[in-house]
Write an enzyme that holds these catalytic residues in place. Structure first.
Site, PDB file in Angstrom:
ATOM      1  N   CYS A 137       0.790  -1.229   0.000  1.00 40.54           N
ATOM      2  CA  CYS A 137       0.000   0.000   0.000  1.00 40.54           C
ATOM      3  C   CYS A 137       0.825   1.283   0.000  1.00 40.54           C
ATOM      4  O   CYS A 137       0.551   2.165  -0.816  1.00 40.54           O
ATOM      5  CB  CYS A 137      -0.987   0.049   1.159  1.00 40.54           C
ATOM      6  SG  CYS A 137      -1.276  -1.474   1.998  1.00 40.54           S
ATOM      7  N   ARG A 141       6.773 -11.213   5.319  1.00 42.65           N
ATOM      8  CA  ARG A 141       6.267 -11.004   6.667  1.00 42.65           C
ATOM      9  C   ARG A 141       6.890 -12.033   7.586  1.00 42.65           C
ATOM     10  O   ARG A 141       7.035 -13.193   7.220  1.00 42.65           O
ATOM     11  CB  ARG A 141       4.736 -11.150   6.699  1.00 42.65           C
ATOM     12  CG  ARG A 141       4.062 -10.057   5.893  1.00 42.65           C
ATOM     13  CD  ARG A 141       2.553 -10.182   5.953  1.00 42.65           C
ATOM     14  NE  ARG A 141       1.964  -9.206   5.050  1.00 42.65           N
ATOM     15  CZ  ARG A 141       0.661  -9.142   4.770  1.00 42.65           C
ATOM     16  NH1 ARG A 141      -0.170 -10.008   5.338  1.00 42.65           N
ATOM     17  NH2 ARG A 141       0.207  -8.231   3.947  1.00 42.65           N
ATOM     18  N   GLN A 191       1.126 -10.960  -3.532  1.00 44.11           N
ATOM     19  CA  GLN A 191      -0.306 -10.667  -3.464  1.00 44.11           C
ATOM     20  C   GLN A 191      -0.830 -10.188  -4.819  1.00 44.11           C
ATOM     21  O   GLN A 191      -0.134  -9.461  -5.522  1.00 44.11           O
ATOM     22  CB  GLN A 191      -0.566  -9.545  -2.459  1.00 44.11           C
ATOM     23  CG  GLN A 191      -0.247  -9.890  -1.031  1.00 44.11           C
ATOM     24  CD  GLN A 191      -0.486  -8.697  -0.128  1.00 44.11           C
ATOM     25  OE1 GLN A 191       0.073  -7.631  -0.322  1.00 44.11           O
ATOM     26  NE2 GLN A 191      -1.348  -8.874   0.861  1.00 44.11           N
ATOM     27  N   ASP A 250      -2.605  -7.709  -5.609  1.00 43.23           N
ATOM     28  CA  ASP A 250      -2.970  -6.566  -4.790  1.00 43.23           C
ATOM     29  C   ASP A 250      -3.432  -5.401  -5.649  1.00 43.23           C
ATOM     30  O   ASP A 250      -2.806  -5.085  -6.652  1.00 43.23           O
ATOM     31  CB  ASP A 250      -1.707  -6.140  -4.019  1.00 43.23           C
ATOM     32  CG  ASP A 250      -2.045  -5.373  -2.765  1.00 43.23           C
ATOM     33  OD1 ASP A 250      -3.242  -5.156  -2.505  1.00 43.23           O
ATOM     34  OD2 ASP A 250      -1.105  -4.987  -2.052  1.00 43.23           O
ATOM     35  N   HIS A 284      -5.254  -1.291  -5.344  1.00 38.36           N
ATOM     36  CA  HIS A 284      -5.806  -0.187  -4.563  1.00 38.36           C
ATOM     37  C   HIS A 284      -6.669   0.646  -5.484  1.00 38.36           C
ATOM     38  O   HIS A 284      -6.208   1.090  -6.528  1.00 38.36           O
ATOM     39  CB  HIS A 284      -4.690   0.642  -3.936  1.00 38.36           C
ATOM     40  CG  HIS A 284      -3.954  -0.127  -2.879  1.00 38.36           C
ATOM     41  ND1 HIS A 284      -2.847  -0.899  -3.157  1.00 38.36           N
ATOM     42  CD2 HIS A 284      -4.224  -0.305  -1.554  1.00 38.36           C
ATOM     43  CE1 HIS A 284      -2.446  -1.488  -2.037  1.00 38.36           C
ATOM     44  NE2 HIS A 284      -3.257  -1.156  -1.055  1.00 38.36           N
ATOM     45  N   LYS A 335     -14.902  -4.195   5.855  1.00 38.68           N
ATOM     46  CA  LYS A 335     -14.418  -5.058   4.772  1.00 38.68           C
ATOM     47  C   LYS A 335     -15.397  -6.182   4.452  1.00 38.68           C
ATOM     48  O   LYS A 335     -16.275  -6.507   5.248  1.00 38.68           O
ATOM     49  CB  LYS A 335     -13.064  -5.655   5.148  1.00 38.68           C
ATOM     50  CG  LYS A 335     -13.133  -6.522   6.402  1.00 38.68           C
ATOM     51  CD  LYS A 335     -11.817  -7.250   6.642  1.00 38.68           C
ATOM     52  CE  LYS A 335     -11.888  -8.097   7.896  1.00 38.68           C
ATOM     53  NZ  LYS A 335     -10.689  -8.889   8.137  1.00 38.68           N
ATOM     54  N   HIS A 394      -8.700  -1.256  -0.613  1.00 35.87           N
ATOM     55  CA  HIS A 394      -7.628  -2.222  -0.790  1.00 35.87           C
ATOM     56  C   HIS A 394      -8.311  -3.547  -1.109  1.00 35.87           C
ATOM     57  O   HIS A 394      -9.250  -3.921  -0.434  1.00 35.87           O
ATOM     58  CB  HIS A 394      -6.869  -2.304   0.532  1.00 35.87           C
ATOM     59  CG  HIS A 394      -5.880  -3.397   0.607  1.00 35.87           C
ATOM     60  ND1 HIS A 394      -4.536  -3.190   0.517  1.00 35.87           N
ATOM     61  CD2 HIS A 394      -6.035  -4.729   0.755  1.00 35.87           C
ATOM     62  CE1 HIS A 394      -3.912  -4.353   0.609  1.00 35.87           C
ATOM     63  NE2 HIS A 394      -4.808  -5.303   0.749  1.00 35.87           N
TER      64      HIS A 394
END
Length: 665
Positions: free
Chosen positions: A358, A387, A405, A407, A409, A489, A535
């Site tokens: 992000c 992570r 990911q 991912d 946005h 979410k 996200h």
RNA sequence: GCCGGCGUAGCUCAGUCGGCAGAGCGGGGGAUUUGUAAUCCCCAGGUCGCGGGUUCAAGUCCCGCCGCCGGCUCCA
């Protein structure tokens, strides 16, 4: 004495408040019940408006009770019998007690300190500490025998209500230090009950069977450590797991299910199919993709990129590390540090490997002044993040320390929120459908107590989530207060081929980062505004998803994503030339083809291809050479599908793939 | 991280009481030319996870580390 009204089936009657359910059944001449499903009468009348779901998702006070339980309110009471689903809950609970009793008979009542002994999805467990004894798997048969013996004794089970003082005294005498802690945690005013079978007494709120002999079929499955209260600062107890069902057949089915789970283990398949490996010298939780697996992954990634592009997402690429100031601004160093890899020092600067994408996407957003005219902006990246996960939780591809990911946005205005959410949700479902995930559970998580962001934004966002879900005609559960501190979410859990649920997609609002990074856009009014940021990830982690898909398909991947789609098997080496011609033709037509030119027998070649789970084998021998055809064997079908021209077969493959991808076409 | 179990050839595993490290599959070579899940013969593969200790002697016993597997509230 106060009276209560009780409805049983189409009959009803008046009883004194506190009459045990078993006695009520007796009055109605109901025999053989092992428990009761109780629904308070007031609750039955109350209509539950759908809109209210957000405010009150709590169930009524209805529940499963045993025959000993005194009924304290007017209610409809349904008997539960042996063999029923509700009865399983009761029976498993009693088996946990029988396990505890068996342990205390084997090791001595005062040596055994009981923790909790609840039911599980398929059975039960009991957490225990036994002085001076470390249980091993080999001890389980012995304990199981003892349990069976207790079942055979058919001990009646009694329910006894005790005062707090009486209960404390009893469990002090028994040396039950953990039970004493539980008693202290029982709220004032709540009843304290113990259950007694033979001379074994245990603190428990029930429900339990009328006697031990009513228990069904069970098997102790394994032992594991478990912290008392689940807290690492508390002692570690030994948890004994058991599975239990009413019939031998159900138990056997479940044990078969476990076998099936083992067979589908992606770690095993990953090795067999030569997809991935993990090397001790590289690090735990870090994946090495072997060529076959890498191709599988590449096909998945290409597919994702294409689908994102089609839907107006724009690709971005971002680096793997960033300076500490970035992570300070984002708040990660404050709230996420324990999940981050440790810092790296360079040129008097501190860098961190990214745990999330992000902040980088936001930096891209902020690389120029943004106008509402560019909105909605959708940045997409297959972003690799790292992570720190505790070593004990790492698990094949499913739980790793480095992963990628899918991912994105989405940055938009308030007016665009609703349609963006709906599009994103529909997108996710279409993709999941392509992989054969047609059943799912949708969860909406709302504002927790500790959170950031204006009330108005939470409301707009939460409503948009609910609207998207209802517009698409989906059922959903609300996790009240279960949202992240930065926004509400939607999570989607998919059901796989053998009924397990996997959480994959997520769509989350973020009210935190836009503030922290001071994201703005110029609106039609020529003034700066704060955008909404969403996200979202469809598959979540590519590593994890490839693993889930392997388990879902038992390694038999859909044709379109199989690294090798077709293998040509010449029968003797005089057919090699023709086999190569066939392979060439298919390659030209765009398929991934291999050819087995080894000097093995046909049977061996077939076996090899079967084990690699290659979807189609083309066998070519004298007949095929003469007629310029191929004999097709399907992996899924496990047999000869007939003989055809190469062009026909190519057409057949094309159709098959078209069908597989129809959800996104 | 913590508890329990495990770590022997690329894979699956055997290895007794501490006494020269094994099998099958896979790999290499050769023979065989095969019709729908394993053709036969020969051969090469090992710092027994890593490090330390006990012992005349350690895959085996002890300690530390690394890794893997099963778990770590599903509220009495």
């Amino acid at each position: 004495m106060e009276k209560i009204k009780v409805i049983v089936g189409d009959k009803s009657g008046q009883f004194e408040k506190g009459t045990p359910i078993g006695e009520i059944f007796k009055k109605f001449n109901i025999k053989g019940a092992i428990g009761a499903l109780v629904k308070p009468l007031e609750e039955i009348k109350r209509e539950e408006p759908k809109e209210d779901l957000l405010k009150d998702s709590k169930a009524t006070d209805s529940g499963i009770f045993d025959l000993h339980t005194p009924l304290e309110f007017s209610a409809e009471v349904k008997p539960i019998y042996k063999g029923s689903k509700e009865g399983l809950e009761i029976m498993r609970h009693t088996l946990a007690h029988i396990l505890a009793q068996a342990l205390s008979e084997l090791y001595g009542r005062t040596k055994v300190h009981l923790g909790i002994g609840p039911t599980t999805e398929n059975g039960f467990f009991y957490d225990v500490e036994i002085e001076g004894v470390h249980l091993k798997e080999e001890d389980l048969p012995k304990i199981e025998e003892k349990m069976k013996e207790i079942v055979k004794r058919d001990l009646p089970i009694e329910r006894i209500e005790l005062s707090r003082e009486e209960a404390k005294k009893l469990f002090k005498e028994l040396g039950e230090k953990y039970k004493l802690q539980i008693i202290d945690r029982i709220p004032e005013g709540e009843k304290i009950t113990v259950y007694k079978q033979g001379d074994f007494v245990d603190l428990c709120r029930g429900p339990h069977l009328p006697s031990t002999g009513k228990a069904g079929e069970f098997k102790l499955s394994h032992i594991a450590g478990a912290y008392w209260l689940g807290r690492s600062d508390q002692p570690m107890l030994q948890r004994i797991y058991g599975v239990a069902f009413w019939t031998k057949k159900d138990l056997k089915n479940y044990l078969n299910f476990l076998k099936e789970v083992k067979k589908r283990d992606h770690r095993k398949l990953g090795r067999e199919l030569e997809f991935f490996t993990i090397d001790n010298n590289i690090g735990a939780g870090l994946i090495l993709w072997l060529p076959r697996g890498a191709l599988y992954r590449k096909l998945l990634e290409d597919f994702l990129r294409e689908e994102h592009y089609k839907r107006g997402y724009r690709f971005v690429y971002t680096p793997h590390v960033g300076k500490s100031v970035l992570w300070k601004t984002s708040g990660h160093l404050e709230f996420y540090k324990e999940n981050m890899f440790p810092p790296m020092e360079m040129d008097n600067e501190t860098y961190f490997v990214k745990p999330m994408n992000c902040p980088f996407h936001i930096a891209i957003y902020k690389s120029k002044v943004r106008s509402y005219r560019e909105f909605p902006l959708r940045f997409f990246e297959l972003g690799t993040v790292y992570r720190y996960e505790l070593s004990g939780v790492l698990h094949g591809l499913l739980r790793v320390r480095g992963f990628t990911q899918d991912d994105a946005h989405i940055i938009c205005t308030e007016e665009q929120v609703e349609s963006e959410i709906k599009e994103a949700l529909k997108f996710a479902l279409d993709i999941l459908k392509v992989f054969g995930f047609n059943e799912y559970k949708v969860y909406i998580s709302t504002r927790p107590e500790k959170s950031v962001g204006e009330d108005h934004r939470w409301e707009v966002a939460t409503n948009a989530l609910i609207k998207a879900v209802t517009d698409l005609g989906l059922d959903y559960d609300v996790d009240e207060g279960g949202g992240a501190f930065y926004g509400p979410k939607i999570d989607i859990k998919v059901k796989d081929a053998i009924g397990r649920f996997w959480q994959l997609s997520t769509i989350q609002f973020d009210f935190n980062l836009p503030e922290r990074f001071d994201m703005t856009y110029i609106g039609a009014d020529n003034k700066p505004h704060r955008p909404y940021m969403i996200h979202r990830a469809v598959l979540g982690s590519i590593e994890r998803f490839t693993g889930v898909l392997l388990e879902h398909t038992a390694g038999l991947l859909p044709l379109w994503i199989s690294p090798t789609q077709v293998i040509v098997l010449p029968i003797a080496d005089r057919h090699n030339g023709y086999a190569q011609k066939v392979a060439e033709k298919l390659k030209t037509a765009g398929f991934r083809v291999e050819i087995d030119l080894s000097e093995e027998s046909l049977g061996a070649k077939i076996r090899k291809a079967e084990l690699l789970k290659i979807p189609y084998m083309l066998i070519v021998g004298d007949k095929e050479l003469e007629n310029q055809t191929v004999a097709v064997r399907g992996k899924k079908e496990g047999k000869n599908l007939g003989t055809m021209k190469v062009e026909e077969f190519a057409e057949f493959l094309k159709e098959k793939i078209k069908e597989e991808l129809k959800a996104v076409s």
